[in-house]
Design a protein around this motif. Structure first.
Motif, PDB file in Angstrom:
ATOM      1  N   LYS B 268      92.818 -89.777 -29.018  1.00  0.00           N
ATOM      2  CA  LYS B 268      91.696 -88.866 -28.769  1.00  0.00           C
ATOM      3  C   LYS B 268      90.419 -89.689 -28.627  1.00  0.00           C
ATOM      4  O   LYS B 268      90.341 -90.821 -29.076  1.00  0.00           O
ATOM      5  N   TYR B 269      89.409 -89.096 -28.007  1.00  0.00           N
ATOM      6  CA  TYR B 269      88.108 -89.752 -27.954  1.00  0.00           C
ATOM      7  C   TYR B 269      87.531 -89.777 -29.360  1.00  0.00           C
ATOM      8  O   TYR B 269      87.632 -88.793 -30.112  1.00  0.00           O
ATOM      9  N   GLN B 301      88.350 -81.094 -29.444  1.00  0.00           N
ATOM     10  CA  GLN B 301      89.515 -81.697 -28.778  1.00  0.00           C
ATOM     11  C   GLN B 301      90.792 -81.009 -29.237  1.00  0.00           C
ATOM     12  O   GLN B 301      91.655 -80.676 -28.439  1.00  0.00           O
ATOM     13  N   LEU B 391      87.453 -80.700 -20.291  1.00  0.00           N
ATOM     14  CA  LEU B 391      87.560 -81.845 -21.177  1.00  0.00           C
ATOM     15  C   LEU B 391      86.175 -82.335 -21.603  1.00  0.00           C
ATOM     16  O   LEU B 391      85.934 -82.630 -22.773  1.00  0.00           O
ATOM     17  N   ALA B 394      84.776 -80.167 -24.202  1.00  0.00           N
ATOM     18  CA  ALA B 394      85.371 -80.410 -25.517  1.00  0.00           C
ATOM     19  C   ALA B 394      84.792 -81.664 -26.160  1.00  0.00           C
ATOM     20  O   ALA B 394      84.725 -81.777 -27.372  1.00  0.00           O
ATOM     21  N   LEU B 395      84.364 -82.610 -25.336  1.00  0.00           N
ATOM     22  CA  LEU B 395      83.813 -83.852 -25.879  1.00  0.00           C
ATOM     23  C   LEU B 395      82.371 -83.677 -26.316  1.00  0.00           C
ATOM     24  O   LEU B 395      81.934 -84.221 -27.309  1.00  0.00           O
ATOM     25  N   GLN B 953      90.247 -93.153 -23.290  1.00  0.00           N
ATOM     26  CA  GLN B 953      91.552 -92.538 -23.495  1.00  0.00           C
ATOM     27  C   GLN B 953      92.723 -93.391 -22.994  1.00  0.00           C
ATOM     28  O   GLN B 953      93.645 -93.671 -23.729  1.00  0.00           O
ATOM     29  N   THR B 974      86.432 -87.916 -17.214  1.00  0.00           N
ATOM     30  CA  THR B 974      87.148 -86.855 -17.916  1.00  0.00           C
ATOM     31  C   THR B 974      88.516 -86.603 -17.282  1.00  0.00           C
ATOM     32  O   THR B 974      88.860 -85.480 -16.928  1.00  0.00           O
TER      33      THR B 974
END
Lengths: 160, 991
Positions: B268-269, B301, B391, B394-395, B953, B974
């Motif tokens: 995950k980031y 995430q 994405l 979510a970040l 990632q 992303t």
């Protein structure tokens, strides 16, 4: 002999199935130039409408507008937080160190000259006198801007 | 469909007809000399005739011989061919694994003994394919061939794939090789439309080869040098991938394969947790009002990710002998991605049948591969602005904000996501209020007939039909807070239909005149590619229900046709090839193809693509050397993968749209598609290659070493005319060279080989450099998106640089105010970094111990850089200062919150990685009952370990960031995250 017949018939089948590679182009219109009159077969009215729509390029904050506004001190775009830095395009205009590859310099040059080209196209499409007058005005308007920004305006005939 | 029905009816009739002659029956068994096991599918033929038989699963065969026939030729791929006396009635034959040089390889329009091919060919059969969660054929060969780079764009199920054979040759798109399936060249275009999503950006289509069930593939051959690619003329410049599907001869009764797999994100980031975000000074004070609650604890995430469960079932049965064979297969594949609501589902059926008639003189065959694919797409795009796609949202979303409005329920009883503004979209709302799907039906049908005219001379015909119908619907409910979507709803409907018809007809002559072996080929091919697309946008929906939007569309009261198109192209070619073998020592190959294509202007409609090559066997069977051969080749190929008709003056009405910002539709106007250029032609590639093949130690160590130089000219580009111009732009073949130089090494070592333990080590190493020469202009590409990055780009194509060279500011840290310092000046320049890997390495180990088998495969890419647009757009102090979440290192950096994140080497990273791509442990159950004769169970882990210094990632990534039609390479924005997958499976063979 039988084998030769075979081969000849194969060659015959292949030969007759050749194509001249001319397919139908039915999702676009072709424009033909009349060599003697220099006119094109196109709808002057539709082209003129297009030319008016294309005026919206001037209201864009980038390109033509920015070349006039940001290079003078009429306007500065301060960077606000991470926003409006835009990879330096405005800074470069403000500090007068752009070169020919600057996106707005290239963009404006192409936009304006393309509009001159389009005006020429209207004039070649058998316009009525009113359309002629309007097209000539639009052409002059765009050429004036080219003169204003670059100090020169070349002329070339419409070749299709 | 009627045609297919008719031909299959004809086929079934032919299958029941059986013609046999002869007076004497000979039976016997063919075994492997080393292991003593029976060999299935061995060809046993009477020399000089087409009378023959094929061994069954235990190696047994039975053949009828005419009076006076006393010899049999026994051949099997990978084994030495034997000619034996057949005077007795029972014959047992032990075949020994033969030299690689006697292996049969697939080349264009036929097969040849590897020994007779004077060029580099590489072949992989199904047992060596990559294991794991496979959606398309390219994944089967990733890392397995020297000089072939296979890069999946992201971790999305069925994602697009880049295949580069011997480097990248074109500035435009169209660097993928030509795919030929069972003799039918595919057209190489997308089979499904890409995605549209207003402010969320657009996305590229998934891989068009997803329709092929990987379980149906027998072998994949890579043609990489002109000896074999020139026969494909104007489509051969990027190499050719030849896919052969299985026939009935490959089957053992009924075969059933099953796998179930579980996928999870690898990494995950490393963004701030809610707790870290709360305790970090500066941020929450500013954000309390603008970004909502600071009380919640959310890992966004985790909210969008899931464990993807995937299942595959595949059943095949078939049978065959020397008179004919058939195979029927069914496949079901359901792959769920690790991002919620993203999946790929394929139901496929395959049919293959071959039959010999008229005493073996006529061989007819037919094949059909048909698949129905249901794609469900995540809202992950290539070019979202600073608002972000799923994405990105979510970040960057505040981890202390609420997911749902507290105590809220909508009329369906669902919790209502808390959406603060269009610029900070809630990832859960994006999932809940969008529905992005496509349904594609694709069929590839072929019928072929080979007629033996006289000894050695065969007339071969293949008719192919590749058709697909696809509909994509992207629906966004009016509940979603996004520009142009909120309160209106939006539905994009994209139709795509493709028809690709092919007919090839050629004469094949094959004769052995003592010291001279001659193989000659001459033929004609015609192909028509017809494509239709139409796109419609519906908005102003009176309902927020996605199902009703899709299935009761009249709720939408505003609609506009975006556009439609129907490009039709034709290709007509003649080709010829001669392969001569002299004294079993010297082999000479020559080929030529003349291609006519409607993609070329009338002034250069036909192109000629010749190639010559030679090979000499230096040493054969001397001491521990089995053989050493050297070879060289030279040839010209072309690339015509560009849009249709870029050479006549024509106008099209441009696209209509509803602006994202709301308001009435904007209608397109007439615009020029192209201007007159009758000399428009293919991009041409001259390639010189040389190499050596060798085998030592009784064929335990085999391999080849190759060197090549490819020079591509006549680069096709859309050129801005020097203004003022009679035309604002034109498509032209620009002067310039793209030079690829490379080395390839493939080695295979059979370390241990005895009856209960074998260990085989295979390695491939490819090295490639890429340089642009003699190019007058420069072309910018790699659009960088993000706040304050309008118009930014990161790559430039220019003289003396590799393609897609990074063009960036040199980053030198921050000054006292936290503003970026650029020691070399605040200007972009070349920084000596390229996104194209210089070295690719693959290492395969296959071990067999009694009933156990173990296979592990490592692969690595080296010598390239990746640009993280994700970091550039979202992981900066300024982004944090605006209340967005960032990675932990942003907080600790000296960057000031007012620093503009200009495009610079700050976001450039080495991409080099080594990956344990897969590891499979299998066990064959010792079962042999009346019904079952083999069960193998296996456990496969894919993408288990990755060693890399790339901090995000995954280092295998390529998001489409093209600018003005010039593609980019190696930009990470992303991208759909990559998964680690554990799969459990079984192969069961029923008698």
């Amino acid at each position: 002999m039988k084998k030769i017949t075979y081969i000849i018939s194969i060659l015959f089948i292949v030969a007759t199935s050749c194509t001249n590679l001319e397919v139908a182009y039915n999702d676009s219109e072709f424009v033909a130039l009349d060599e003697t009159t220099g006119n094109i077969d196109a709808d002057a009215g539709a082209l003129l409408e297009e030319s008016y729509k294309a005026l919206s390029a001037i209201t864009d904050q980038a390109n033509i507008y920015s070349l006039s506004a940001h290079t003078s001190d009429l306007m500065i775009p301060p960077t606000r937080g991470v926003d409006w830095g835009d990879n330096g395009v405005w800074r470069t205009l403000h500090s007068h160190n752009w070169d020919a590859s600057h996106a707005y310099v290239v963009g404006s040059w192409n936009q304006l000259n393309e509009r001159v080209y389009n005006a020429n196209r209207i004039l070649a499409a058998n316009p009525n006198p009113l359309q002629t007058a309007e097209a000539k005005f639009l052409k002059a308007f765009y050429m004036y801007q080219v003169m204003d920004l670059w100090g020169q305006q070349g002329l070339k005939p419409l070749i299709l | 469909m009627k045609k297919i029905y008719k031909s299959s009816l004809l086929l079934s009739l032919l299958l029941v007809v059986s013609l046999t002659y002869g007076q004497r029956t000979v039976t016997g068994t063919v075994t492997d000399a080393a292991t003593g096991e029976g060999l299935i599918g061995v060809n046993v033929v009477v020399p000089g005739t087409t009378i023959g038989a094929v061994s069954d699963i235990d190696g047994n065969f039975s053949i009828k011989l005419a009076e006076g026939e006393t010899q049999l030729e026994v051949s099997y791929i990978g084994y030495e061919t034997q000619t034996i006396d057949a005077t007795g009635n029972v014959i047992n034959i032990a075949l020994s694994a033969g030299s690689v040089l006697d292996e049969v390889v697939v080349i264009g329009y036929g097969t040849a003994k590897r020994r007779n091919v004077a060029g580099a060919v590489a072949s992989l059969s199904s047992k060596d394919f990559n294991k794991g969660l496979i959606a398309s054929p390219e994944q089967l060969i990733q890392g397995k061939f020297a000089g072939v780079q296979v890069t999946t764009n992201s971790g999305e199920p069925g994602a697009g794939i880049n295949v580069r054979i011997r480097g990248t040759t074109s500035i435009r798109n169209g660097n993928n090789p030509l795919y030929v399936i069972d003799g039918i060249p595919l057209s190489g275009d997308d089979a499904t439309a890409g995605g549209r999503g207003g402010q969320f950006g657009s996305s590229t289509a998934r891989n068009s080869l997803n329709f092929l069930n990987p379980n149906n593939i027998q072998s994949i051959d890579i043609l990489k040098d002109p000896t074999t690619t020139a026969i494909y003329g104007s489509r051969g410049a990027n190499g050719v991938v030849v896919i052969s599907t299985k026939t009935g001869l490959a089957n053992r009764g009924v075969e059933y394969n099953f796998t179930v797999g579980f996928s999870d994100i690898t990494k995950k980031y490393n963004i701030l947790s809610a707790e870290e975000y709360r305790t970090t000074e500066g941020a929450n004070i500013l954000t309390k009002d603008t970004v909502g609650s600071v009380a919640s604890n959310v890992d966004w995430q985790d909210e969008i990710l899931q464990t993807g469960v995937s299942t595959n079932h595949s059943v095949a049965f078939g049978s065959g002998n020397s008179d004919g064979d058939y195979r029927v297969s069914f496949g079901f594949s359901d792959q769920n991605g690790i991002v919620k609501e993203s999946s790929f589902q394929r139901i496929s059926a395959g049919l293959s049948a071959n039959k010999k008639l008229f005493n073996g003189r006529l061989k007819i065959g037919a094949g059909l591969d048909i698949a129905s694919i249901n794609d469900q797409f995540p809202l992950i795009t290539d070019n979202a602005g600073f608002e972000g796609d799923l994405l990105a949202a979510a970040l960057k979303s505040n981890p202390t904000a609420n997911i749902y409005i507290p105590d809220s329920l909508d009329k369906n009883g669902n919790k209502i996501p808390e959406q603060l503004s269009v610029s900070e979209p809630n990832p859960i709302a994006m999932l809940q209020y969008s529905d992005l799907r496509a349904n594609t039906l694709r069929a590839l049908a072929r019928i072929n007939a080979d007629l033996l005219i006289t000894e050695g001379l065969t007339w071969k015909n293949i008719v192919g039909l590749d058709k697909s119908l696809s509909k994509r619907t992207d629906a966004y409910s009016s509940n979603l807070q996004a520009q142009g979507i909120a309160d209106r709803g939006r539905l994009y409907i994209a139709d795509l239909q493709r028809n690709n018809n092919t007919w090839s007809s050629f004469l094949d002559f094959n004769r052995d005149f003592g010291n001279i072996e001659l193989n000659a080929l001459a033929g004609y091919e015609y192909q028509k590619i017809n494509r239709y697309s139409s796109d419609i946008l519906v908005t102003d929906f009176a309902t927020d229900n996605l199902d009703l939007m899709l299935n009761n569309m009249s709720y939408g009261v505003s609609a506009i046709p975006i556009n439609s198109s129907r490009p039709i192209d034709e290709l007509q070619s003649v080709f010829a090839r001669v392969n001569v073998g002299l004294n079993n020592k010297l082999y000479l190959n020559g080929s030529v193809r003349v291609d006519g294509s409607t993609r070329f202007g009338s002034g250069s409609r036909y192109g000629i693509f010749p190639a010559i090559s030679a090979k000499y066997i230096l040493i054969e069977e001397s001491g521990s050397i089995n053989n050493i051969a050297v070879r060289a080749s030279y040839g010209a190929t072309g690339n015509q993968e560009f849009d249709h008709n870029l050479y006549s003056l024509r106008l099209r009405n441009s696209d209509n749209d509803f602006p994202d910002g709301g308001g009435p539709a904007t209608t397109g106007g007439q615009a020029n598609e192209a201007f007159e250029n009758e000399n428009l032609q293919w991009e041409s590639t001259q390639q010189f290659g040389a190499g050596t093949d060798f085998a030592f130690l009784n064929y335990k160590l085999t391999g080849s070493l190759d060197v090549y130089r490819k020079n591509t000219q006549n680069l096709l580009l859309k050129v801005d005319a020097a203004q003022p111009a009679p035309a604002p732009f034109s498509w032209e073949n620009v002067d310039g060279d793209i030079v690829n130089f490379g080395l390839e090494l493939a080695l295979d070592y059979l370390a241990v080989n005895n009856s209960n333990f074998t260990w085989d080590i295979g390695t491939v190493i490819g090295y490639n450099t890429n340089t642009v020469r003699n190019l007058a202009n420069t072309y910018n590409t790699a659009t960088i998106n993000g706040q304050g990055l309008t118009g930014a780009y990161a790559q430039r194509i220019a003289n003396d640089q590799p393609l897609f060279a990074y063009f960036l500011r040199e980053f030198g840290g921050y000054d006292d105010n936290g503003i970026s310092i650029y020691p070399e000046g605040d200007v972009q320049k070349f920084v000596g970094a390229s996104p194209i890997p210089k070295v690719n390495v693959g290492l395969t180990n296959t071990l067999k111990f009694n009933k156990f088998d173990l296979n592990f495969f490592l692969n690595g890419l080296f010598g390239y850089h990746l640009y993280s647009n994700t970091e550039n757009a979202f992981f900066t102090k300024g982004a944090f200062n605006n209340g967005r979440n960032v990675t932990a290192d942003v907080i600790n950096s000296n960057e000031g919150s007012l620093n503009a994140p200009d495009v610079s080497t700050r976001f450039l990273y080495k991409g080099d990685f080594v990956r344990l791509q897969n590891l499979t442990l299998g066990y064959t159950l010792p079962i042999n009952t009346d019904f079952v004769d083999g069960i193998r169970i296996f456990l496969t882990g894919s993408n288990l370990l990755t060693f890399t210094s790339y901090p995000f990632q995954d280092p295998e990534v390529n998001v489409n960031k093209s600018l003005d039609g010039i593609p980019s390479f190696g930009i990470d924005y992303t991208a759909y995250p990559r998964a680690r997958t554990i799969q459990l499976g079984a192969n069961i063979n029923f008698k």
